[in-house]
Design a protein around this motif. Structure first.
Motif, PDB file in Angstrom:
ATOM      1  N   UNK A  95      10.737  15.450   0.680  1.00  0.00           N
ATOM      2  CA  UNK A  95      10.147  14.392  -0.144  1.00  0.00           C
ATOM      3  C   UNK A  95       8.875  13.805   0.453  1.00  0.00           C
ATOM      4  N   UNK A  96       8.451  14.333   1.583  1.00  0.00           N
ATOM      5  CA  UNK A  96       7.220  13.888   2.229  1.00  0.00           C
ATOM      6  C   UNK A  96       7.218  12.370   2.398  1.00  0.00           C
ATOM      7  N   UNK A  97       6.080  11.729   2.173  1.00  0.00           N
ATOM      8  CA  UNK A  97       5.975  10.305   2.493  1.00  0.00           C
ATOM      9  C   UNK A  97       6.909   9.438   1.652  1.00  0.00           C
ATOM     10  N   UNK A  98       7.200   9.856   0.430  1.00  0.00           N
ATOM     11  CA  UNK A  98       8.100   9.060  -0.417  1.00  0.00           C
ATOM     12  C   UNK A  98       9.513   9.027   0.155  1.00  0.00           C
ATOM     13  N   UNK A  99       9.793   9.876   1.120  1.00  0.00           N
ATOM     14  CA  UNK A  99      11.122   9.924   1.724  1.00  0.00           C
ATOM     15  C   UNK A  99      11.528   8.585   2.335  1.00  0.00           C
ATOM     16  N   UNK A 100      10.552   7.754   2.723  1.00  0.00           N
ATOM     17  CA  UNK A 100      10.913   6.468   3.328  1.00  0.00           C
ATOM     18  C   UNK A 100      11.763   5.638   2.378  1.00  0.00           C
TER      19      UNK A 100
ATOM     20  N   UNK B 253       0.831  -1.201   0.000  1.00  0.00           N
ATOM     21  CA  UNK B 253       0.000   0.000   0.000  1.00  0.00           C
ATOM     22  C   UNK B 253       0.867   1.252   0.000  1.00  0.00           C
ATOM     23  N   UNK B 254       1.912   1.252   0.834  1.00  0.00           N
ATOM     24  CA  UNK B 254       2.818   2.399   0.868  1.00  0.00           C
ATOM     25  C   UNK B 254       3.451   2.621  -0.506  1.00  0.00           C
ATOM     26  N   UNK B 255       3.932   1.554  -1.112  1.00  0.00           N
ATOM     27  CA  UNK B 255       4.607   1.689  -2.406  1.00  0.00           C
ATOM     28  C   UNK B 255       3.651   2.247  -3.463  1.00  0.00           C
ATOM     29  N   UNK B 256       2.437   1.753  -3.469  1.00  0.00           N
ATOM     30  CA  UNK B 256       1.455   2.232  -4.443  1.00  0.00           C
ATOM     31  C   UNK B 256       1.097   3.695  -4.181  1.00  0.00           C
ATOM     32  N   UNK B 257       0.934   4.047  -2.915  1.00  0.00           N
ATOM     33  CA  UNK B 257       0.548   5.426  -2.565  1.00  0.00           C
ATOM     34  C   UNK B 257       1.645   6.436  -2.898  1.00  0.00           C
ATOM     35  N   UNK B 258       2.901   6.008  -2.860  1.00  0.00           N
ATOM     36  CA  UNK B 258       3.997   6.967  -3.043  1.00  0.00           C
ATOM     37  C   UNK B 258       4.576   6.929  -4.454  1.00  0.00           C
ATOM     38  N   UNK B 259       3.894   6.261  -5.365  1.00  0.00           N
ATOM     39  CA  UNK B 259       4.331   6.321  -6.756  1.00  0.00           C
ATOM     40  C   UNK B 259       4.119   7.723  -7.311  1.00  0.00           C
TER      41      UNK B 259
ATOM     42  N   UNK C 183      31.091 -12.397  19.983  1.00  0.00           N
ATOM     43  CA  UNK C 183      32.511 -12.467  19.635  1.00  0.00           C
ATOM     44  C   UNK C 183      33.101 -11.121  19.248  1.00  0.00           C
ATOM     45  N   UNK C 184      32.285 -10.067  19.169  1.00  0.00           N
ATOM     46  CA  UNK C 184      32.754  -8.744  18.744  1.00  0.00           C
ATOM     47  C   UNK C 184      32.745  -7.783  19.928  1.00  0.00           C
ATOM     48  N   UNK C 185      33.475  -6.692  19.761  1.00  0.00           N
ATOM     49  CA  UNK C 185      33.513  -5.686  20.809  1.00  0.00           C
ATOM     50  C   UNK C 185      33.020  -4.325  20.372  1.00  0.00           C
ATOM     51  N   UNK C 186      32.732  -4.168  19.078  1.00  0.00           N
ATOM     52  CA  UNK C 186      32.260  -2.891  18.535  1.00  0.00           C
ATOM     53  C   UNK C 186      31.061  -3.147  17.638  1.00  0.00           C
ATOM     54  N   UNK C 187      30.097  -2.265  17.695  1.00  0.00           N
ATOM     55  CA  UNK C 187      28.946  -2.354  16.794  1.00  0.00           C
ATOM     56  C   UNK C 187      28.466  -0.951  16.466  1.00  0.00           C
ATOM     57  N   UNK C 188      28.144  -0.740  15.206  1.00  0.00           N
ATOM     58  CA  UNK C 188      27.550   0.511  14.752  1.00  0.00           C
ATOM     59  C   UNK C 188      26.053   0.298  14.556  1.00  0.00           C
ATOM     60  N   UNK C 189      25.266   1.276  14.955  1.00  0.00           N
ATOM     61  CA  UNK C 189      23.832   1.259  14.677  1.00  0.00           C
ATOM     62  C   UNK C 189      23.530   2.448  13.778  1.00  0.00           C
ATOM     63  N   UNK C 190      22.968   2.156  12.605  1.00  0.00           N
ATOM     64  CA  UNK C 190      22.557   3.202  11.671  1.00  0.00           C
ATOM     65  C   UNK C 190      21.090   3.521  11.949  1.00  0.00           C
ATOM     66  N   UNK C 191      20.801   4.778  12.189  1.00  0.00           N
ATOM     67  CA  UNK C 191      19.427   5.209  12.403  1.00  0.00           C
ATOM     68  C   UNK C 191      19.040   6.232  11.331  1.00  0.00           C
ATOM     69  N   UNK C 192      17.770   6.577  11.285  1.00  0.00           N
ATOM     70  CA  UNK C 192      17.298   7.604  10.355  1.00  0.00           C
ATOM     71  C   UNK C 192      16.482   8.631  11.111  1.00  0.00           C
ATOM     72  N   UNK C 193      16.796   9.896  10.896  1.00  0.00           N
ATOM     73  CA  UNK C 193      15.972  11.010  11.384  1.00  0.00           C
ATOM     74  C   UNK C 193      14.997  11.327  10.256  1.00  0.00           C
ATOM     75  N   UNK C 194      13.749  10.932  10.441  1.00  0.00           N
ATOM     76  CA  UNK C 194      12.781  10.918   9.339  1.00  0.00           C
ATOM     77  C   UNK C 194      12.567  12.281   8.699  1.00  0.00           C
ATOM     78  N   UNK C 195      12.460  13.315   9.512  1.00  0.00           N
ATOM     79  CA  UNK C 195      12.056  14.619   8.994  1.00  0.00           C
ATOM     80  C   UNK C 195      13.118  15.239   8.094  1.00  0.00           C
TER      81      UNK C 195
END
Length: 515
Positions: A178-183, A15-21, A160-172
């Motif tokens: 790009x409004x909703x298509x920004x996702x 639904x999201x994909x269709x709405x943001x075409x 077994x690891x000692x480091x990890x990166x977390x990638x996040x997104x600031x939506x706005x």
């Protein structure tokens, strides 16, 4: 009174994909003026916390002899080559910062957090990468690793690891424009970052193990995120290849979520955040020890389309040479830029073949000590098509790229230059490029495998592939630019592919304009 969910024939991501075409008849109505006074800042800044300056470690190409300083040197260069500021366009009131990874509209929605288990060169805790200062801010100094393992549903590499990166997104940051298509663009941009991260890790003797299946709410809480504003995208565990105990076997990267068919009418402007919440993993019944689906075998992947009467062109190619000690790869990461204008001149078939080789055949680079099996989420779900406009040695038309056979299979005979200009929203990049690459996926099949979370995985993988195209083109001194805005259904018509093939991403390639 809250609106009651309604049962639909499409899942929420469909639904999201269709709405943001984008459609020719509605695009003008959907456009809106930009208020630059309200543009979100492109990077976080933590004024409180312990600051770790990583800038001194960029001054030398050689690691210090001191073991602790050498570790900081490696981490500094990894972050800088992956997402650091590599140039500045000096506008008077608001300088524009260029980074090693491209971003739609230069909006850079991604943030990088570092979790440290218990290292001698950095205390355990939670850090944010302060991109504008090229430093780390430790804003939480407790031991959090066991919480990370639980949030990541007991992924097998984390003990077994000692480091990890977390990638996040600031939506706005992206939704402002790009409004909703920004996702879509948020996950493509994050995929660009993952492409850089994988290669930069090779340069610093790390191996990135991606974790796309995690319990969203728990991981967001661990990072102290406001879920209405920011959400975790993926986790990248860093295995230190200089420690023999961290030379780990390949591990799964993806877990399924549920598929949602019962959802209310969602107003414009709320669709992006609703879709992100709906694609979350909430149940701990699905873990990496119990993924609730058969393991997919990459060696068994086949090429989806085989057209019996079409022209077939081999594009098997020798690998690109990245120089002694991968020197050219380092420089390419630093000088990568999105092309703003093409000359309209041709490229050669050998150049196109080399681009495809680096993007899709990392196994050919083992002799140059690059990772031969980098992590993706599920490349068997992503297909590649090319619209060839002007490639010497190759007839104009539309082609399917058969990855396993390393051949282009012609679908349609025609020069589509004017159509591509139109489909790419009248952008001259689409008209003047020599070739345009399309990444697509059967959204129904993807959701059958991973639930609605598949939508995240597909765009992350498409962005990752797109970034490898970026870097290969830069090494060959060709122009390259990704396009996230296009008329979706009309692209399917041009390529002659079924409507269920969702177009994920467009990458243009050609000769840069030098006038």
């Amino acid at each position: 009174m809250p609106q009651q969910p309604t049962s639909h024939s499409q899942s929420i991501s469909q639904h999201y994909h269709q709405r943001t075409k984008y459609h020719p008849d509605t695009l003008a109505k959907a456009s809106h003026p930009l208020d630059f006074s309200q543009q979100p800042t492109p990077a976080k800044h933590y004024p409180i916390g312990v600051q770790v300056d990583l800038r001194p470690y960029l001054e030398s190409m050689e690691a210090p002899e001191d073991p602790q300083q050498a570790q900081l040197y490696r981490l500094s260069r990894l972050l800088y080559l992956s997402y650091g500021i590599t140039g500045v366009v000096p506008f008077p009131d608001n300088p524009f910062y260029l980074r090693s990874a491209p971003s739609a509209g230069g909006l850079y929605p991604a943030e990088i957090y570092l979790l440290v288990r218990n290292h001698d060169f950095l205390p355990a805790g939670l850090y944010n990468y302060q991109v504008q200062d090229h430093g780390l801010c430790r804003f939480w100094d407790s031991y959090l690793w066991s919480d990370l393992e639980a949030a990541c549903l007991w992924h097998p590499v984390l003990p077994h690891c000692g480091l990890a990166l977390v990638i996040t997104a600031v939506f706005e940051r992206s939704a402002w424009r790009y409004r909703d298509r920004a996702y879509r663009r948020i996950f493509l941009d994050s995929g660009h970052l993952l492409g850089n991260l994988e290669l930069a890790a090779n340069l610093q003797d790390y191996r990135v193990h991606l974790i796309g299946g995690f319990e969203d709410e728990r991981l967001n809480d661990l990072l102290y995120l406001d879920e209405a504003q920011e959400g975790a995208v993926t986790v990248a565990a860093l295995a230190d290849l200089l420690d023999i105990q961290q030379n780990l076997a390949l591990a799964p990267t993806a877990l399924p979520s549920l598929s949602f068919y019962d959802y209310p009418d969602i107003p414009d402007g709320e669709l992006l955040r609703y879709c992100h919440r709906a694609t979350a993993i909430r149940s701990r019944e699905v873990t990496y020890a119990n993924p609730a689906q058969p393991e997919r075998n990459p060696s068994a992947w086949g090429d989806k389309y085989n057209f019996p009467f079409g022209l077939k062109i081999s594009v098997a190619s020798p690998p690109l040479d990245w120089g002694e000690g991968l020197r050219d790869l380092t420089q390419t990461l630093l000088r990568r830029r999105s092309t703003r204008r093409y000359s309209g001149a041709s490229i050669h078939l050998d150049e196109l073949a080399a681009l495809l080789n680096f993007t899709y055949h990392p196994e050919d680079y083992r002799d140059q000590l690059l990772e031969e099996s980098p992590d993706y989420f599920d490349l068997s779900l992503v297909e590649t098509f090319l619209a060839v406009i002007d490639v010497r040695g190759l007839e104009s038309g539309c082609y399917y790229y058969a990855v396993q056979a390393q051949e282009l299979r012609q679908i349609r005979f025609k020069n589509f230059r004017q159509e591509l200009h139109y489909l790419c929203l009248q952008q001259e990049l689409g008209r003047d490029a020599a070739v345009v690459v399309f990444h697509t996926a059967d959204l129904h099949a993807a959701i059958a495998a991973y639930g609605d979370r598949a939508y995240r995985y597909l765009h992350l993988d498409a962005g990752h592939l797109g970034q490898r195209l970026n870097l290969a083109a830069t090494q060959l001194q060709l122009g390259v630019s990704g396009i996230g805005g296009f008329f979706d259904d009309q692209v399917n018509d041009l390529l002659g592919i079924p409507v269920e093939e969702a177009v994920l991403y467009v990458t243009t390639l050609g000769q840069p304009y030098s006038g």
